[in-house]
Design a protein around this motif. Sequence first.
Motif, PDB file in Angstrom:
ATOM      1  N   SER A 117       0.840  -1.191   0.000  1.00 53.81           N
ATOM      2  CA  SER A 117       0.000   0.000   0.000  1.00 53.81           C
ATOM      3  C   SER A 117       0.875   1.241   0.000  1.00 53.81           C
ATOM      4  O   SER A 117       1.952   1.248   0.601  1.00 53.81           O
ATOM      5  CB  SER A 117      -0.899   0.027   1.240  1.00 53.81           C
ATOM      6  OG  SER A 117      -1.815  -1.044   1.200  1.00 53.81           O
ATOM      7  N   LYS A 118       0.401   2.280  -0.657  1.00 50.67           N
ATOM      8  CA  LYS A 118       1.106   3.557  -0.725  1.00 50.67           C
ATOM      9  C   LYS A 118       0.132   4.673  -0.368  1.00 50.67           C
ATOM     10  O   LYS A 118      -1.050   4.606  -0.674  1.00 50.67           O
ATOM     11  CB  LYS A 118       1.666   3.807  -2.136  1.00 50.67           C
ATOM     12  CG  LYS A 118       2.531   2.690  -2.680  1.00 50.67           C
ATOM     13  CD  LYS A 118       3.738   2.418  -1.825  1.00 50.67           C
ATOM     14  CE  LYS A 118       4.551   1.244  -2.351  1.00 50.67           C
ATOM     15  NZ  LYS A 118       5.481   0.714  -1.390  1.00 50.67           N
ATOM     16  N   ILE A 138      -8.601   1.443  -2.823  1.00 49.94           N
ATOM     17  CA  ILE A 138      -8.350   2.691  -2.104  1.00 49.94           C
ATOM     18  C   ILE A 138      -9.096   2.578  -0.785  1.00 49.94           C
ATOM     19  O   ILE A 138     -10.275   2.225  -0.754  1.00 49.94           O
ATOM     20  CB  ILE A 138      -8.843   3.924  -2.886  1.00 49.94           C
ATOM     21  CG1 ILE A 138      -8.028   4.109  -4.165  1.00 49.94           C
ATOM     22  CG2 ILE A 138      -8.758   5.179  -2.014  1.00 49.94           C
ATOM     23  CD1 ILE A 138      -8.500   5.254  -5.043  1.00 49.94           C
ATOM     24  N   TYR A 139      -8.383   2.840   0.303  1.00 43.97           N
ATOM     25  CA  TYR A 139      -8.993   2.767   1.631  1.00 43.97           C
ATOM     26  C   TYR A 139      -8.398   3.867   2.499  1.00 43.97           C
ATOM     27  O   TYR A 139      -7.408   4.503   2.139  1.00 43.97           O
ATOM     28  CB  TYR A 139      -8.782   1.384   2.256  1.00 43.97           C
ATOM     29  CG  TYR A 139      -7.341   1.028   2.505  1.00 43.97           C
ATOM     30  CD1 TYR A 139      -6.761   1.233   3.757  1.00 43.97           C
ATOM     31  CD2 TYR A 139      -6.535   0.496   1.493  1.00 43.97           C
ATOM     32  CE1 TYR A 139      -5.431   0.913   3.992  1.00 43.97           C
ATOM     33  CE2 TYR A 139      -5.212   0.168   1.725  1.00 43.97           C
ATOM     34  CZ  TYR A 139      -4.660   0.382   2.971  1.00 43.97           C
ATOM     35  OH  TYR A 139      -3.349   0.070   3.204  1.00 43.97           O
ATOM     36  N   MET A 146      -5.093   5.613   1.231  1.00 45.36           N
ATOM     37  CA  MET A 146      -4.049   4.683   0.814  1.00 45.36           C
ATOM     38  C   MET A 146      -4.516   3.932  -0.431  1.00 45.36           C
ATOM     39  O   MET A 146      -5.715   3.732  -0.629  1.00 45.36           O
ATOM     40  CB  MET A 146      -3.763   3.670   1.923  1.00 45.36           C
ATOM     41  CG  MET A 146      -3.361   4.266   3.265  1.00 45.36           C
ATOM     42  SD  MET A 146      -1.759   5.055   3.257  1.00 45.36           S
ATOM     43  CE  MET A 146      -0.680   3.624   3.143  1.00 45.36           C
ATOM     44  N   MET A 147      -3.548   3.490  -1.245  1.00 42.74           N
ATOM     45  CA  MET A 147      -3.840   2.665  -2.413  1.00 42.74           C
ATOM     46  C   MET A 147      -3.037   1.381  -2.300  1.00 42.74           C
ATOM     47  O   MET A 147      -1.826   1.425  -2.108  1.00 42.74           O
ATOM     48  CB  MET A 147      -3.486   3.406  -3.702  1.00 42.74           C
ATOM     49  CG  MET A 147      -3.757   2.603  -4.960  1.00 42.74           C
ATOM     50  SD  MET A 147      -3.549   3.586  -6.481  1.00 42.74           S
ATOM     51  CE  MET A 147      -5.165   4.376  -6.568  1.00 42.74           C
ATOM     52  N   ARG A 148      -3.732   0.240  -2.395  1.00 43.43           N
ATOM     53  CA  ARG A 148      -3.078  -1.067  -2.357  1.00 43.43           C
ATOM     54  C   ARG A 148      -3.169  -1.683  -3.748  1.00 43.43           C
ATOM     55  O   ARG A 148      -4.182  -1.562  -4.438  1.00 43.43           O
ATOM     56  CB  ARG A 148      -3.750  -1.997  -1.355  1.00 43.43           C
ATOM     57  CG  ARG A 148      -2.943  -3.293  -1.156  1.00 43.43           C
ATOM     58  CD  ARG A 148      -3.659  -4.361  -0.354  1.00 43.43           C
ATOM     59  NE  ARG A 148      -4.732  -4.924  -1.163  1.00 43.43           N
ATOM     60  CZ  ARG A 148      -6.021  -4.841  -0.850  1.00 43.43           C
ATOM     61  NH1 ARG A 148      -6.427  -4.256   0.245  1.00 43.43           N
ATOM     62  NH2 ARG A 148      -6.936  -5.361  -1.645  1.00 43.43           N
ATOM     63  N   PHE A 149      -2.110  -2.373  -4.133  1.00 45.85           N
ATOM     64  CA  PHE A 149      -2.054  -3.012  -5.444  1.00 45.85           C
ATOM     65  C   PHE A 149      -2.157  -4.521  -5.293  1.00 45.85           C
ATOM     66  O   PHE A 149      -1.309  -5.135  -4.657  1.00 45.85           O
ATOM     67  CB  PHE A 149      -0.745  -2.650  -6.160  1.00 45.85           C
ATOM     68  CG  PHE A 149      -0.682  -1.199  -6.531  1.00 45.85           C
ATOM     69  CD1 PHE A 149      -1.154  -0.768  -7.757  1.00 45.85           C
ATOM     70  CD2 PHE A 149      -0.197  -0.256  -5.632  1.00 45.85           C
ATOM     71  CE1 PHE A 149      -1.124   0.579  -8.094  1.00 45.85           C
ATOM     72  CE2 PHE A 149      -0.164   1.081  -5.958  1.00 45.85           C
ATOM     73  CZ  PHE A 149      -0.627   1.501  -7.190  1.00 45.85           C
TER      74      PHE A 149
END
Length: 192
Positions: A117-118, A138-139, A146-149
Motif C-alpha cells: 500500500s502507498k 483505495i482505503y 491509501m492505495m493497495r495493489f
Amino acid sequence: NLSGHIREILESGAVDALKIEGRTKSNYYAGITARAYRAAIDDYYAKRDNSAFYINELNTLKNRGFTDGYLVHRPYEKLNTQNHLTAISEGSYQVNAEVDESGEWAMCRHTIRVGESKEIVMPFDADVACGKSEIGEIYKENGVKMMRFDRICLQNGKELDSIHSGNTNAFKLPLPLPPFSFLRQKTLPDTI
C-alpha cells in the motif's frame, strides 16, 4: 524554509509573491513545497495554525538541510546549516509514483510490489472515494487515503509482481486519482 515566517512575510506589506524553488527539483519537490506554502498562506488568512503539517510535509522532501536563508533573524550571519558533506539528505518519504494527466495511469518512481500500500497525496481541493477493483483498492487508514495493489498491469499489456523506477511503461491504477497526484511511502519516522 520560511514556512515558519509566513505571518511576518504577509504582514510586511513588502511581498507580492512567493517563489518556490523548483528549477532543478523533481515534480514531487515542487508540488509538495507549493502545496505546503499554499496551506500556510490559506491558514494565515483563516487565522489557523497548522505549522506541524507544513514542517512534516516539507520534511518529506530530499534536501540539503533547511535554513531561513538569513533573511529573517540573521541577515549578516554566515553560519551555514546546509549539508555540504553529501549531495542530498533523504526526506522522510519516498515517492513511488506520479499520476498522469488522465488520472488512470502512473509512472513508477520507486519500487511498488503486489500487496503493498502507498499513501495518496493529492491537491487539497480533491478527494477520492474508497473502493475496490480487480487491480486493487483505495482505503482510509489513520485519516490518510491509501492505495493497495493486488495486480500491477502495464499499459503495454504486461502484468508484473513488482515495478521499479527504470520501467518506462505506465501502470494502471486500481481506481482513478486526481491528475498529477503522487503515491508515496514513509521511510523515516515523523520529525515532529
